[in-house]
Design a protein around this motif. Structure first.
Motif, mmCIF file in Angstrom:
data_model
loop_
_atom_site.group_PDB
_atom_site.id
_atom_site.type_symbol
_atom_site.label_atom_id
_atom_site.label_comp_id
_atom_site.label_asym_id
_atom_site.label_seq_id
_atom_site.Cartn_x
_atom_site.Cartn_y
_atom_site.Cartn_z
ATOM 1 N N ASP A 120 0.810 -1.217 0.000
ATOM 2 C CA ASP A 120 0.000 0.000 0.000
ATOM 3 C C ASP A 120 0.845 1.271 0.000
ATOM 4 O OD1 ASP A 120 0.916 -0.754 2.518
ATOM 5 O OD2 ASP A 120 -0.650 0.356 3.566
ATOM 6 N N ASP A 121 2.176 1.147 -0.024
ATOM 7 C CA ASP A 121 3.039 2.315 0.060
ATOM 8 C C ASP A 121 3.232 2.991 -1.295
ATOM 9 O OD1 ASP A 121 5.705 3.907 0.426
ATOM 10 O OD2 ASP A 121 5.131 3.284 2.433
ATOM 11 N N ASP A 122 3.276 4.332 -1.278
ATOM 12 C CA ASP A 122 3.440 5.113 -2.513
ATOM 13 C C ASP A 122 4.802 4.918 -3.168
ATOM 14 O OD1 ASP A 122 1.036 6.057 -1.672
ATOM 15 O OD2 ASP A 122 1.678 8.128 -1.343
ATOM 16 N N ALA A 123 5.800 4.454 -2.409
ATOM 17 C CA ALA A 123 7.174 4.409 -2.910
ATOM 18 C C ALA A 123 7.362 3.450 -4.077
ATOM 19 C CB ALA A 123 8.132 4.033 -1.776
ATOM 20 N N TYR A 124 6.399 2.579 -4.329
ATOM 21 C CA TYR A 124 6.516 1.672 -5.471
ATOM 22 C C TYR A 124 6.295 2.404 -6.798
ATOM 23 C CZ TYR A 124 6.701 -2.528 -2.570
ATOM 24 O OH TYR A 124 7.091 -3.495 -1.696
ATOM 25 N N TYR A 125 5.756 3.602 -6.754
ATOM 26 C CA TYR A 125 5.485 4.365 -7.976
ATOM 27 C C TYR A 125 6.632 5.336 -8.206
ATOM 28 C CZ TYR A 125 2.499 6.625 -11.505
ATOM 29 O OH TYR A 125 1.966 7.126 -12.682
ATOM 30 N N GLN A 126 7.240 5.314 -9.382
ATOM 31 C CA GLN A 126 8.326 6.245 -9.715
ATOM 32 C C GLN A 126 7.766 7.421 -10.493
ATOM 33 O OE1 GLN A 126 12.351 5.310 -10.270
ATOM 34 N NE2 GLN A 126 12.453 6.124 -12.338
ATOM 35 N N PHE A 127 7.993 8.629 -9.958
ATOM 36 C CA PHE A 127 7.472 9.839 -10.593
ATOM 37 C C PHE A 127 8.471 10.465 -11.566
ATOM 38 C CE2 PHE A 127 4.582 9.464 -7.028
ATOM 39 C CZ PHE A 127 3.385 9.914 -7.544
ATOM 40 N N ASP A 173 11.231 10.200 -14.793
ATOM 41 C CA ASP A 173 11.359 9.358 -15.987
ATOM 42 C C ASP A 173 12.414 8.272 -15.778
ATOM 43 O OD1 ASP A 173 9.424 10.249 -17.711
ATOM 44 O OD2 ASP A 173 10.690 11.775 -18.649
ATOM 45 N N PRO A 174 12.110 7.032 -16.162
ATOM 46 C CA PRO A 174 10.844 6.589 -16.730
ATOM 47 C C PRO A 174 9.805 6.320 -15.641
ATOM 48 C CG PRO A 174 12.355 4.743 -16.595
ATOM 49 C CD PRO A 174 13.110 5.943 -16.099
ATOM 50 N N VAL A 175 8.586 6.808 -15.859
ATOM 51 C CA VAL A 175 7.503 6.626 -14.897
ATOM 52 C C VAL A 175 6.995 5.185 -14.976
ATOM 53 C CG1 VAL A 175 5.177 7.353 -14.262
ATOM 54 C CG2 VAL A 175 6.849 9.050 -15.056
ATOM 55 N N TYR A 176 6.807 4.558 -13.826
ATOM 56 C CA TYR A 176 6.260 3.193 -13.804
ATOM 57 C C TYR A 176 5.766 2.887 -12.400
ATOM 58 C CZ TYR A 176 10.682 1.935 -11.539
ATOM 59 O OH TYR A 176 11.750 1.877 -10.679
ATOM 60 N N ASP A 177 4.966 1.844 -12.291
ATOM 61 C CA ASP A 177 4.526 1.306 -11.015
ATOM 62 C C ASP A 177 5.155 -0.074 -10.885
ATOM 63 O OD1 ASP A 177 3.195 0.064 -8.904
ATOM 64 O OD2 ASP A 177 1.318 1.119 -9.287
ATOM 65 N N ALA A 178 6.054 -0.229 -9.909
ATOM 66 C CA ALA A 178 6.788 -1.494 -9.766
ATOM 67 C C ALA A 178 5.863 -2.661 -9.467
ATOM 68 C CB ALA A 178 7.838 -1.360 -8.663
ATOM 69 N N LEU A 179 4.735 -2.404 -8.797
ATOM 70 C CA LEU A 179 3.803 -3.487 -8.498
ATOM 71 C C LEU A 179 3.104 -3.982 -9.759
ATOM 72 C CD1 LEU A 179 2.225 -2.241 -5.150
ATOM 73 C CD2 LEU A 179 4.061 -3.900 -5.484
ATOM 74 N N GLU A 180 2.753 -3.059 -10.652
ATOM 75 C CA GLU A 180 2.139 -3.484 -11.921
ATOM 76 C C GLU A 180 3.146 -4.243 -12.781
ATOM 77 O OE1 GLU A 180 -0.549 -1.506 -14.291
ATOM 78 O OE2 GLU A 180 -1.323 -0.136 -12.761
ATOM 79 N N PHE A 193 1.339 11.027 -15.758
ATOM 80 C CA PHE A 193 1.286 10.046 -14.677
ATOM 81 C C PHE A 193 -0.054 9.307 -14.747
ATOM 82 C CE2 PHE A 193 3.726 13.746 -13.228
ATOM 83 C CZ PHE A 193 4.969 13.150 -13.074
ATOM 84 N N VAL A 194 0.024 8.008 -14.937
ATOM 85 C CA VAL A 194 -1.188 7.184 -15.033
ATOM 86 C C VAL A 194 -1.474 6.559 -13.674
ATOM 87 C CG1 VAL A 194 -2.235 5.177 -16.123
ATOM 88 C CG2 VAL A 194 -0.776 6.715 -17.473
ATOM 89 N N ASN A 195 -2.665 6.831 -13.149
ATOM 90 C CA ASN A 195 -3.089 6.322 -11.838
ATOM 91 C C ASN A 195 -2.028 6.550 -10.751
ATOM 92 O OD1 ASN A 195 -5.553 5.340 -12.861
ATOM 93 N ND2 ASN A 195 -4.590 3.435 -13.520
ATOM 94 N N PRO A 196 -1.569 7.788 -10.583
ATOM 95 C CA PRO A 196 -0.563 8.040 -9.549
ATOM 96 C C PRO A 196 -1.168 7.848 -8.160
ATOM 97 C CG PRO A 196 -1.397 10.121 -10.391
ATOM 98 C CD PRO A 196 -2.007 9.040 -11.243
ATOM 99 N N PRO A 197 -0.379 7.336 -7.192
ATOM 100 C CA PRO A 197 -0.902 7.157 -5.834
ATOM 101 C C PRO A 197 -1.190 8.480 -5.141
ATOM 102 C CG PRO A 197 1.448 6.708 -5.902
ATOM 103 C CD PRO A 197 1.003 6.871 -7.312
ATOM 104 N N ARG A 198 -0.583 9.556 -5.616
ATOM 105 C CA ARG A 198 -0.857 10.913 -5.145
ATOM 106 C C ARG A 198 -0.643 11.856 -6.319
ATOM 107 N NH1 ARG A 198 4.340 12.929 -4.459
ATOM 108 N NH2 ARG A 198 5.924 11.321 -4.088
#
Length: 733
Positions: free
Chosen positions: A348-355, A357-364, A726-731
């Motif tokens: 549930d932590d935001d840190a998995y999302y990189q804001f 470049d390159p933007v990505y969600d490590a969980l996805e 940013f696609v579906n950013p956690p914040r």
């Protein structure tokens, strides 16, 4: 044949077609001519474009094999499309450039006429010369190939810890008095560095090496999270053999212990396990925890490691070595050849999302890799992510029951308080220390104070590059911007009126530390800042908290990321109102997950919350409401206004040197997105950042691919410089 390539170090969101006379593997590295310069490209797939004279030839095959599994290549392409990220930069994370420092270029024979099968390039040139190399390459008699494994990385470990093997049994195997003293010292203290052993016991390094060879002691990078009660959970849970399993409830330690048998089953099949965690400091703690249960190589992988340290893990991963790798979001790109299981902790932590470049969600990315490899993916957290709860009927759902979760919660009204620390808080900390238990103080802001104001003219000191107040860091005596990194030496004179009346305002971790040391002069108070400490030093502080060497631990959210311990008797949340008032559609959900994590990690601790809104309904119910009821209510609200997970939310930001130009461009872009549901454009809440003026808008879409394609068409007309997506950013960024 024609191949579509991702170009290394190129921040462009597309693939480029090149032709080759040879058959190439997906993921293979090649050398190509890109706009007049030779650069590395990654083979993504066979192109559907016909071969033509206009297409450039691939100049050279670099490795002549692919170190990336085809499923991982497909996963990277999918993430690139979904997050509108440059594919070349994503492939660079999977194949870091420093890996070439540990490769040797070899000349391979393609015909028996040359008189050898394989020679190192340097040896070939020394024997035959540069002209012969060029001549035989042109004639096709030889080829060049990079080989890994011939040069071995020899990383230096920042600090070695010495621990006892086999506990008290080691005392029955000692051979002399000095060995007895070493074992006794380690059993008493739990661990020691090599330097501490030499100084405290008088043992020599030669003797330490001898005891290590005898199996009495062990040298490790990783400290055990707990020195007692480390046993397998009685009820071992069985995740699904493939697909996604959601594991929620309790602490990191209990969640990991409940699936240790499943991990062992994977490693016994000579397959590797990848464990993702959100913070660097957690990698060492989790690695030390896993090593207590699995007799297999355990390594860590994160961006703060040296090049040689990361290279060693990467080379082990592309080989056939069975191992467990614990890493942060960058580890999601590790090309582990025999990967059999992925586990994501604190999902549930935001840190998995990189804001950046390159933007990505490590969980996805991890879930996509697991799906394409047909291996299990276990998502763990105290409370599940909202998206996982929404799709719960399609996932395997496991929850660890936890008893005694009725926390003692005190809500302190600070509207009339004249101090940052209320009397109730100070007295509660003092009482907790008298009970020989520890207190954890959660503070939202780092530094001494989040802003500096002049008492004479009310001028607030601002960053010259951003619309952000400068924070004051007393330990370094500097004013600092946490957005662009601007730093300048602290001063007392106001730049607006000249009066020496600048005064730091607000709550920061340094200020809280200073005030607590004033109120509690004999207490052992530690401020934890991940930026100021090495990751192994953070794990040392958490272990000291567990072993009664710290009375008060102060920090931002990192203080909640350690393993839970019954020694913590009090949790204090200082800036509850600031945490809940952030302008973000995920704020309420984030606060719920944070509060429930506190309750799960520190079950026997009292919770004290300072607030200016003591009658707040959310605060009143957050610890008592049923999790399922909360999620159902949150989903109901989001469905009414069409927010994720009922749509994809795209935040688009334009950064411009000139505010008027930026405003005209962003308005033209929005007008061009006909048929899309767009909110905005408006000025960004932080309008100026790093010298750029920013505007943003939000797109709600049911067809993400179509929306991003339409947006890309608009950028082709007006230019791609300055746009962030940013696609579906956690914040909201």
């Amino acid at each position: 044949m024609v191949y579509d390539l991702a170009i290394s170090k190129v921040p462009l969101r597309c693939l480029y077609s090149y032709k080759s006379q040879e058959k190439l593997e997906p993921g293979e590295r090649v050398i190509v001519d890109f706009h007049g310069r030779k650069t590395i490209g990654y083979v993504v797939k066979v192109s559907d474009k016909p071969a033509s004279r206009e297409l450039k030839e691939i100049l050279q095959r670099l490795d002549r094999v692919s170190y990336l599994d085809q499923s991982d290549v497909e996963a990277l392409e999918s993430i690139s499309e979904r997050f509108f990220s440059p594919p070349g930069l994503l492939f660079d994370l999977a194949f870091p450039s420093f890996i070439d420092d540990y490769a040797e270029t070899v000349v391979e024979s393609l015909t028996p006429l040359v008189g050898f099968e394989s020679l190192p390039l340097g040896e070939f040139i020394k024997k035959y010369g540069h002209d012969a190399l060029k001549n035989q390459l042109d004639k096709g008699y030889i080829q060049l190939k990079k080989c890994f494994g011939r040069k071995t990385p020899r990383p230096r470990v920042s600090k070695w810890y010495v621990v006892v093997r086999n506990g008290l049994k080691a005392l029955t195997r000692v051979h002399d008095e000095i060995e007895y003293d070493v074992i006794s010292f380690l059993l008493t203290n739990g661990y020691a560095t090599v330097e501490q052993l030499i100084e405290s016991v008088g043992v020599s390094t030669k003797k330490i090496k001898q005891m290590q060879q005898e199996g009495l002691i062990e040298l490790t990078q990783f400290l055990p999270v707990n020195t007692e009660n480390l046993e397998l959970a009685e009820a071992q849970l069985e995740p699904a053999p493939r697909g996604v399993t959601v594991l929620s409830g309790s602490t990191i330690g209990e969640r990991l212990r409940s699936v240790i048998a499943f991990m062992k089953k994977i490693t016994d099949e000579n397959k590797s396990v990848l464990i993702l965690v959100p913070f660097t400091s957690l990698t060492y703690m989790v690695a030390g925890f896993i090593r207590k249960f699995l007799n297999v190589t355990v390594q860590v992988y994160h961006a703060r490691m040296s090049r040689s340290q990361r290279a060693k893990v990467w080379l082990d991963s592309v080989g056939d070595k069975t191992q467990v790798v614990v890493g942060t979001r960058v580890a999601a790109f590790l090309p582990m050849r025999n990967l059999g299981l992925i586990v994501a902790e604190e999902s549930d932590d935001d840190a998995y999302y990189q804001f950046e470049d390159p933007v990505y969600d490590a969980l996805e990315l991890a879930e996509t890799r697991a799906r394409l490899r047909d291996i299990p993916f276990v998502i763990c957290s105290s409370e599940p992510r909202l998206i996982d709860f929404h799709r719960r009927e399609h996932l395997k759902w496991l929850r660890i029951p936890k008893e005694n979760l009725n926390s003692d919660v005190s809500i302190v009204d600070v509207r009339q308080s004249g101090s940052i620390l209320s009397e109730d808080l100070v007295e509660s900390v003092r009482k907790t220390i008298s009970e020989e238990r520890a207190s954890v103080i959660l503070v939202r802001r780092k530094g001494f104070a989040p802003y500096v104001v002049c008492f004479a003219c009310n001028h607030v000191l601002m960053c010259p590059n951003c619309d952000v107040a400068l924070s004051f860091h007393k330990s370094q005596n500097v004013f600092k911007c946490h957005q662009c990194g601007y730093v300048r030496k602290a001063q007392s004179e106001c730049p607006n009126c000249g009066a020496k009346a600048l005064y730091p305002k607000g709550v920061g971790t340094e200020r809280v530390e200073r005030l607590l040391k004033y109120h509690l002069p004999g207490a052992r108070i530690v401020r934890l800042e991940s930026e100021e400490l090495e990751p192994f030093e953070v794990q040392e502080q958490f272990l000291k908290l567990q072993t009664n060497e710290i009375d008060v631990l102060i920090g931002s959210r990192i203080v909640l990321q350690g393993f839970g311990t019954d020694r913590v008797g009090l949790i204090c949340i200082l800036d509850y109102d600031g945490l809940l008032s952030q302008p973000d559609y995920n704020t309420r959900l984030r606060m719920f997950q944070t509060m429930r994590k506190i309750r799960s990690n520190f079950t026997s601790a009292r919770i004290l919350i300072q607030t200016f809104q003591p009658q707040d309904g959310f605060l009143r119910d957050v610890f008592t409401v049923n999790s399922e009821d909360f999620y159902l209510e949150e989903l109901k609200k989001r469905k009414e206004v069409n927010y994720p997970p009922f749509c994809d939310l795209v935040q688009v930001i334009l950064e411009s040197d000139l505010p008027q130009t930026g405003w005209e461009l962003v308005n033209y872009c929005v007008r061009s997105l006909e048929g899309e549901t767009v909110l905005g454009p408006v000025e960004h809440p932080i309008f100026k950042m790093a010298g750029k003026y920013r505007y943003h808008f939000l797109i709600k879409t049911k067809d993400l691919r179509k929306t991003l394609s339409k947006f890309n068409d608009v950028l082709m007309k007006i230019g791609k410089m300055g746009w962030r997506v940013f696609v579906n950013p956690p914040r909201l960024w």
